[in-house]
Write an enzyme that holds these catalytic residues in place. Structure first.
Site, PDB file in Angstrom:
ATOM      1  N   LYS A 106      37.622  48.964  47.257  1.00 53.75           N
ATOM      2  CA  LYS A 106      38.834  48.318  47.759  1.00 53.75           C
ATOM      3  C   LYS A 106      39.360  48.959  49.032  1.00 53.75           C
ATOM      4  O   LYS A 106      40.111  48.324  49.781  1.00 53.75           O
ATOM      5  CB  LYS A 106      39.918  48.328  46.673  1.00 53.75           C
ATOM      6  CG  LYS A 106      39.589  47.434  45.484  1.00 53.75           C
ATOM      7  CD  LYS A 106      40.720  47.408  44.472  1.00 53.75           C
ATOM      8  CE  LYS A 106      40.392  46.481  43.318  1.00 53.75           C
ATOM      9  NZ  LYS A 106      41.491  46.417  42.327  1.00 53.75           N
ATOM     10  N   LYS A 122      29.995  39.142  39.680  1.00 50.67           N
ATOM     11  CA  LYS A 122      30.931  38.760  38.632  1.00 50.67           C
ATOM     12  C   LYS A 122      31.889  37.685  39.129  1.00 50.67           C
ATOM     13  O   LYS A 122      32.332  37.709  40.272  1.00 50.67           O
ATOM     14  CB  LYS A 122      31.729  39.995  38.188  1.00 50.67           C
ATOM     15  CG  LYS A 122      32.679  39.744  37.034  1.00 50.67           C
ATOM     16  CD  LYS A 122      33.400  41.039  36.657  1.00 50.67           C
ATOM     17  CE  LYS A 122      34.396  40.798  35.546  1.00 50.67           C
ATOM     18  NZ  LYS A 122      35.128  42.055  35.183  1.00 50.67           N
ATOM     19  N   LYS A 144      38.713  36.321  40.118  1.00 54.31           N
ATOM     20  CA  LYS A 144      39.883  35.539  40.502  1.00 54.31           C
ATOM     21  C   LYS A 144      40.381  35.903  41.893  1.00 54.31           C
ATOM     22  O   LYS A 144      41.204  35.188  42.464  1.00 54.31           O
ATOM     23  CB  LYS A 144      41.008  35.726  39.479  1.00 54.31           C
ATOM     24  CG  LYS A 144      41.492  37.146  39.265  1.00 54.31           C
ATOM     25  CD  LYS A 144      42.462  37.188  38.079  1.00 54.31           C
ATOM     26  CE  LYS A 144      42.875  38.594  37.681  1.00 54.31           C
ATOM     27  NZ  LYS A 144      43.694  39.268  38.663  1.00 54.31           N
TER      28      LYS A 144
END
Length: 328
Positions: free
Chosen positions: A111, A192, A195
């Protein structure tokens, strides 16, 4: 009963992957465990959030928990920020955590990669995640493969505290379902379903309309060849779609293979879309009922009250062992 703790961030819309990989298992776990299912809004603000969106998404995620079958009488459903013991124990866990442990966290590396400005919260939030688990002395934590590293840190911190201050914390164990734990992206069967993906076509949102679901499945990436065969190594895209079909329909992978033997992908994908629609429509209907009734406010208040009662006892024990004077 053993205690189970899990949470989902209110950032982005919940997906079919969240439902199959997490929420379906939450529903099963509540049958035989004391469960704490929270919306982790404190974790969400490790990256900037628009206030109105955070409020809306926090309530939406909680309502989807209930709509998916979590019983707020048997399970504690609440917002992380409504139980202040999480944040206080999070700070105490931070003081037990080494910089090197946090620097090795894969999610932080991912991130923060390529960013000049990275918030300190993103760096230290694994200590808060440890506190989320330890504040209830949870026995089991449903985690995906991408969260196992954080649970290992939690186990290390619990052991470190016990060694330094005396036996107190339960060492939590991971709960990883053998089937349905990892649903992959519709545009890349090796990633994966997320969202937070910028490509809305890569996931099925739990609140997607039937027509949107049909369109996304029709455009889902498929492997070369024509056979509907479960082979994750050589046919990851079709294998992922078959996993979704199996989880939503209850059919085994062998039964799906037999059903579409000799057929091409078109009919399989069309049927898959209808299976997903049939799975999500009742959830969406319950979700709309919960939101329109306003019941979620009382559900969250009751869940937080029960959670605080347990968390406050744990925190008091931690502070007593660490040498803090009790408040009067």
């Amino acid at each position: 009963m053993k205690k189970v703790l899990s949470g989902i961030q209110p950032s982005g819309t919940l997906t079919l992957g969240n439902y199959i990989g997490a929420m379906k298992n939450f529903v099963k776990l509540q049958e035989e465990h004391e469960c704490y299912f929270m919306v982790v809004d404190l974790h969400a603000v490790t990256v900037p959030q628009e206030p109105a969106s955070l409020r809306e998404q926090s309530e939406a995620v909680a309502a989807l928990f209930i709509a998916s079958g979590i019983d707020p009488v048997r399970s504690n459903v609440y917002l992380q920020s409504h139980v202040p013991q999480h944040a206080e124990l999070g700070w105490l866990m931070t003081t037990l955590t080494a910089m090197g442990e946090l620097e090795r966290m894969t999610q932080f590396k991912d991130k923060s990669s390529g960013k000049d400005n990275v918030g300190a919260g993103l760096f230290v939030y694994p200590a808060l995640m440890a506190a989320d688990i330890l504040v209830y002395n949870a026995d089991l934590v449903p985690v995906g493969e991408d969260q196992k590293q954080h649970l290992e840190l939690t186990r290390d911190l619990a052991g470190r505290f016990n060694h330094r201050y005396g036996e107190f914390f339960t060492i939590p164990e991971p709960y990883i379902p053998k089937v349905g734990a990892r649903i992959m992206s519709l545009d890349d069967g090796r990633k994966k379903m997320s969202k937070s993906s910028p490509n809305a076509g890569s996931y099925i949102a739990l609140l997607d309309s039937p027509d949107v679901i049909r369109k996304k499945i029709s455009r889902a990436t498929t492997d070369s060849g024509r056979e509907v065969i479960y082979d994750p190594a050589n046919k990851p895209e079709v294998s992922n779609l078959m996993s979704i079909y199996s989880e939503c329909s209850g059919l085994s992978l062998a039964e799906i293979t037999e059903r579409y033997e000799g057929q091409m992908y078109g009919g399989f994908k069309k049927d898959l879309a209808e299976v997903i629609v049939a799975t999500l429509e009742p959830i969406q209907e319950r979700y709309r009922d919960i939101r329109s009734s306003g019941a979620i406010t009382d559900i969250l208040a009751a869940g937080a009250e029960r959670a605080r009662a347990v968390a406050s006892v744990t925190l008091a024990g931690v502070k007593e062992r660490m040498g803090f004077l009790p408040a009067r």
